[in-house]
Design an enzyme around this catalytic site. Sequence first.
Site, short mmCIF file in Angstrom:
data_model
loop_
_atom_site.label_atom_id
_atom_site.label_comp_id
_atom_site.label_asym_id
_atom_site.label_seq_id
_atom_site.Cartn_x
_atom_site.Cartn_y
_atom_site.Cartn_z
N CYS A 112 1.29 -1.23 -0.01
CA CYS A 112 0.25 0.12 0.10
C CYS A 112 0.89 0.69 0.07
O CYS A 112 2.20 1.16 -0.50
CB CYS A 112 -0.59 0.43 1.64
SG CYS A 112 -0.48 0.07 2.43
N GLY A 113 0.50 2.47 0.81
CA GLY A 113 1.42 3.24 0.87
C GLY A 113 2.40 3.29 2.01
O GLY A 113 3.65 3.93 1.60
#
Length: 284
Positions: A240-241
Amino acid sequence: MADDPKTLVSTEWLAAHIKDPELRILDASWYLPSSDRDSKAEFISRHIPGARFFDIDDISDGRSDLPHMVPPVEKFMSRLRAMGVGDGHQIVIYDGSGLFSAARVWWLFKLMGHVNAAVLDGGMPKWVAEGRPTDNSPPTIRDRHMTVLRQTNLVRDVTEVSRAAKLGDHEIIDARAPERFTGQAAEPRAGLRAGHIPGSKNIPFGSLLLDNGTLKPAEELRRIFMEAGIDLSKPAIATCGSGVTAAVLCLAMERFGKTDYSLYDGSWAEWGAFPTLPVATGDT
């Protein structure tokens, strides 16, 4: 939803067990800087009775320039012991968004070999919406030893993910929003390129949740993964981030019976900053 103290429990389950002496409740709220919310201040103001605050940014590897990376074993043990959390406890983790950062701490407990940990489905918003009690009192801390048996198969570093991307022997699944995955939106962290790991596929973590912030049923979760083109016979790497919402993917996989997954801890905060690593844009 079937309550499972190793993955996910309902607000009804927690209400029924909240006075159990071996239960430990953790508020693992964490918010993006753009949200303008202070998780620690919110906890001090109001929390589920008996909860302790799990600071994701503090209980991390302070030697790394990357955000909230997995802490050294010794730091994890000492921080949790200071919170009165240890061997034999049933852990229930919630957050102030519904189901967002709590899954990261659930995954972290699994990584450290503590399997009796579950996310509170719907988190603080559902608990409050149902009129259940909250308070602002600090918990009573009783020291408890914690044994850690690190499960290294649950975490991946940039070298391992790069190899997996080249070989195509894993499914790399990205939990970010579609516009960030495709590279149409700029990254919220300065200095990161836009796009995704070549060969990865996108399942935005929000697509796994119902409108009330609870996780969708297991068979629906499986269908979402299959419709995204995920080959469930391959091991999966969630990304993800910065390694937070990737854990929602891990929780979803665990719920529908897929256990050969791991989490890329550095996620896009690391990959997007390396100029020598390839970046793909668009839907594929």
